[in-house]
Design a protein around this motif. Sequence first.
Motif, mmCIF file in Angstrom:
data_model
loop_
_atom_site.group_PDB
_atom_site.id
_atom_site.type_symbol
_atom_site.label_atom_id
_atom_site.label_comp_id
_atom_site.label_asym_id
_atom_site.label_seq_id
_atom_site.Cartn_x
_atom_site.Cartn_y
_atom_site.Cartn_z
ATOM 1 N N LEU A 11 0.830 -1.202 0.000
ATOM 2 C CA LEU A 11 0.000 0.000 0.000
ATOM 3 C C LEU A 11 0.868 1.257 0.000
ATOM 4 O O LEU A 11 0.555 2.244 -0.683
ATOM 5 C CB LEU A 11 -0.922 -0.004 1.219
ATOM 6 N N HIS A 12 1.958 1.215 0.756
ATOM 7 C CA HIS A 12 2.882 2.345 0.812
ATOM 8 C C HIS A 12 3.462 2.647 -0.563
ATOM 9 O O HIS A 12 3.725 3.815 -0.902
ATOM 10 C CB HIS A 12 4.005 2.028 1.803
ATOM 11 N N LYS A 13 3.646 1.602 -1.375
ATOM 12 C CA LYS A 13 4.209 1.757 -2.714
ATOM 13 C C LYS A 13 3.158 2.159 -3.747
ATOM 14 O O LYS A 13 3.474 2.344 -4.924
ATOM 15 C CB LYS A 13 4.893 0.455 -3.148
ATOM 16 N N GLY A 14 1.903 2.262 -3.319
ATOM 17 C CA GLY A 14 0.869 2.773 -4.211
ATOM 18 C C GLY A 14 0.177 1.762 -5.101
ATOM 19 O O GLY A 14 -0.397 2.134 -6.134
ATOM 20 N N VAL A 15 0.213 0.476 -4.734
ATOM 21 C CA VAL A 15 -0.508 -0.508 -5.543
ATOM 22 C C VAL A 15 -2.007 -0.190 -5.506
ATOM 23 O O VAL A 15 -2.490 0.487 -4.596
ATOM 24 C CB VAL A 15 -0.249 -1.950 -5.057
ATOM 25 N N GLY A 16 -2.744 -0.695 -6.487
ATOM 26 C CA GLY A 16 -4.153 -0.359 -6.578
ATOM 27 C C GLY A 16 -5.047 -1.133 -5.633
ATOM 28 O O GLY A 16 -5.912 -0.560 -4.967
ATOM 29 N N GLU A 17 -4.840 -2.454 -5.561
ATOM 30 C CA GLU A 17 -5.669 -3.322 -4.728
ATOM 31 C C GLU A 17 -4.782 -4.365 -4.054
ATOM 32 O O GLU A 17 -3.854 -4.885 -4.680
ATOM 33 C CB GLU A 17 -6.726 -4.042 -5.572
ATOM 34 N N VAL A 18 -5.069 -4.662 -2.796
ATOM 35 C CA VAL A 18 -4.320 -5.684 -2.061
ATOM 36 C C VAL A 18 -5.289 -6.600 -1.332
ATOM 37 O O VAL A 18 -6.184 -6.128 -0.627
ATOM 38 C CB VAL A 18 -3.360 -5.075 -1.020
ATOM 39 N N VAL A 19 -5.089 -7.899 -1.505
ATOM 40 C CA VAL A 19 -5.875 -8.891 -0.788
ATOM 41 C C VAL A 19 -4.910 -9.855 -0.114
ATOM 42 O O VAL A 19 -3.950 -10.334 -0.741
ATOM 43 C CB VAL A 19 -6.810 -9.676 -1.724
ATOM 44 N N GLY A 20 -5.127 -10.139 1.160
ATOM 45 C CA GLY A 20 -4.277 -11.072 1.890
ATOM 46 C C GLY A 20 -5.072 -12.225 2.440
ATOM 47 O O GLY A 20 -6.288 -12.116 2.656
ATOM 48 N N ILE A 21 -4.402 -13.337 2.662
ATOM 49 C CA ILE A 21 -5.038 -14.510 3.266
ATOM 50 C C ILE A 21 -4.041 -15.195 4.181
ATOM 51 O O ILE A 21 -2.843 -15.280 3.869
ATOM 52 C CB ILE A 21 -5.562 -15.498 2.194
ATOM 53 N N ASP A 22 -4.520 -15.666 5.331
ATOM 54 C CA ASP A 22 -3.656 -16.368 6.264
ATOM 55 C C ASP A 22 -4.503 -17.279 7.150
ATOM 56 O O ASP A 22 -5.695 -17.018 7.356
ATOM 57 C CB ASP A 22 -2.872 -15.386 7.140
ATOM 58 N N LEU A 23 -3.873 -18.316 7.671
ATOM 59 C CA LEU A 23 -4.545 -19.210 8.617
ATOM 60 C C LEU A 23 -4.708 -18.547 9.973
ATOM 61 O O LEU A 23 -5.535 -18.970 10.780
ATOM 62 C CB LEU A 23 -3.739 -20.500 8.773
ATOM 63 N N LEU A 24 -3.896 -17.528 10.237
ATOM 64 C CA LEU A 24 -3.967 -16.795 11.493
ATOM 65 C C LEU A 24 -4.751 -15.499 11.294
ATOM 66 O O LEU A 24 -4.700 -14.896 10.224
ATOM 67 C CB LEU A 24 -2.568 -16.457 11.986
ATOM 68 N N PRO A 25 -5.469 -15.051 12.315
ATOM 69 C CA PRO A 25 -6.210 -13.792 12.198
ATOM 70 C C PRO A 25 -5.263 -12.603 12.060
ATOM 71 O O PRO A 25 -4.188 -12.582 12.657
ATOM 72 C CB PRO A 25 -7.012 -13.725 13.503
ATOM 73 N N VAL A 26 -5.658 -11.645 11.240
ATOM 74 C CA VAL A 26 -4.862 -10.442 10.997
ATOM 75 C C VAL A 26 -5.741 -9.226 11.242
ATOM 76 O O VAL A 26 -6.853 -9.139 10.724
ATOM 77 C CB VAL A 26 -4.327 -10.419 9.544
ATOM 78 N N ASP A 27 -5.245 -8.286 12.027
ATOM 79 C CA ASP A 27 -5.995 -7.058 12.262
ATOM 80 C C ASP A 27 -6.212 -6.316 10.946
ATOM 81 O O ASP A 27 -5.341 -6.326 10.071
ATOM 82 C CB ASP A 27 -5.238 -6.157 13.228
ATOM 83 N N PRO A 28 -7.352 -5.657 10.806
ATOM 84 C CA PRO A 28 -7.660 -4.934 9.556
ATOM 85 C C PRO A 28 -6.597 -3.890 9.210
ATOM 86 O O PRO A 28 -5.965 -3.301 10.083
ATOM 87 C CB PRO A 28 -9.005 -4.264 9.868
ATOM 88 N N ILE A 29 -6.429 -3.675 7.910
ATOM 89 C CA ILE A 29 -5.534 -2.644 7.397
ATOM 90 C C ILE A 29 -6.324 -1.826 6.391
ATOM 91 O O ILE A 29 -6.872 -2.380 5.429
ATOM 92 C CB ILE A 29 -4.284 -3.248 6.721
ATOM 93 N N ASP A 30 -6.390 -0.532 6.601
ATOM 94 C CA ASP A 30 -7.134 0.335 5.687
ATOM 95 C C ASP A 30 -6.600 0.197 4.270
ATOM 96 O O ASP A 30 -5.387 0.275 4.039
ATOM 97 C CB ASP A 30 -7.022 1.798 6.126
ATOM 98 N N GLY A 31 -7.516 -0.034 3.336
ATOM 99 C CA GLY A 31 -7.122 -0.147 1.938
ATOM 100 C C GLY A 31 -6.877 -1.558 1.481
ATOM 101 O O GLY A 31 -6.569 -1.787 0.298
ATOM 102 N N ALA A 32 -6.992 -2.533 2.374
ATOM 103 C CA ALA A 32 -6.748 -3.932 2.017
ATOM 104 C C ALA A 32 -7.921 -4.813 2.428
ATOM 105 O O ALA A 32 -8.638 -4.508 3.376
ATOM 106 C CB ALA A 32 -5.467 -4.439 2.677
ATOM 107 N N ARG A 33 -8.090 -5.918 1.720
ATOM 108 C CA ARG A 33 -9.060 -6.948 2.094
ATOM 109 C C ARG A 33 -8.267 -8.140 2.612
ATOM 110 O O ARG A 33 -7.368 -8.638 1.933
ATOM 111 C CB ARG A 33 -9.902 -7.384 0.885
ATOM 112 N N ILE A 34 -8.591 -8.589 3.806
ATOM 113 C CA ILE A 34 -7.836 -9.686 4.424
ATOM 114 C C ILE A 34 -8.798 -10.795 4.824
ATOM 115 O O ILE A 34 -9.827 -10.545 5.454
ATOM 116 C CB ILE A 34 -7.060 -9.193 5.657
ATOM 117 N N PHE A 35 -8.452 -12.022 4.447
ATOM 118 C CA PHE A 35 -9.302 -13.166 4.720
ATOM 119 C C PHE A 35 -8.606 -14.169 5.636
ATOM 120 O O PHE A 35 -7.406 -14.438 5.483
ATOM 121 C CB PHE A 35 -9.686 -13.875 3.417
ATOM 122 N N LEU A 36 -9.364 -14.713 6.580
ATOM 123 C CA LEU A 36 -8.898 -15.827 7.392
ATOM 124 C C LEU A 36 -9.242 -17.084 6.616
ATOM 125 O O LEU A 36 -10.419 -17.403 6.423
ATOM 126 C CB LEU A 36 -9.601 -15.827 8.749
ATOM 127 N N GLY A 37 -8.234 -17.787 6.127
ATOM 128 C CA GLY A 37 -8.528 -18.941 5.296
ATOM 129 C C GLY A 37 -7.280 -19.692 4.883
ATOM 130 O O GLY A 37 -6.167 -19.378 5.310
#
Length: 243
Positions: free
Chosen positions: A98-124
């Motif tokens: 996000l700092h580098k100015g990408v347009g869209e970011v989606v993350g996924i992990d088996l562990l819970p991740v606190d929300p980050i403005d500008g990103a979609r994060i999935f527990l999965g």
Amino acid sequence: MSDEEKRRWIKPTTEKPGSGRSITERKVIARNARTESSKKWIERQLQDPYVRKAMDAGFRSRAAYKLLEIDEATQILKKGQRVIDLGCAPGGWIQVALHKGVGEVVGIDLLPVDPIDGARIFLGDVNEPRDVEKVLAALSGPPDLILSDMAANTTGHKQTDHLRTVALVELAVDFAIAHLAPGGSFCSKVFQGGTTKDLLTTLKTHFRTVKHIKPPASRAGSPEIYVVAKGFKGNRAHKGETE
């Protein structure tokens, strides 16, 4: 959750970036200090300049600087990109993207991740088709960059640890080949001797350039390095054609 499922070495924190040590963190440090190995880990963390830099900059982990240094050497992060971060906890790489100015970011992990403005994060799980569908559906189109800092919990047995890590790299490579947009890039953690011969052949078949890099933020005593593949050949590579 089994050890094999816990692919990240650090658990997400709920404290605000740059706010210093939380009460919870101090309690964890005190508890961990009961063992010599934990004491050594804590001492190393306290002496690590990248840990302090990450805290001061508001990054969630020192690993953020690994991606910053990888990008400095390879220019894989570009403005407007669609990015997927596999094994994204605690979120440091998402913050860098996000700092580098990408347009869209989606993350996924088996562990819970606190929300980050500008990103979609999935527990999965990247192995679960339904979870993969959710990740892909969160983007406006195919990803231009797939990142993976996944790592299996170490057992102390080098051969076992190597095989576990290779399995995760293979998983990330398969994901990239299946979903990357033509011309896209891929970056993944690998260990010890780097990618296996077969895996390296696969990457060279599907990407125009493939290289290994050891960012300065990666500790000298760590066996980790990263593989960066650029110029995904897209459908032609799937058909086994060459340029």
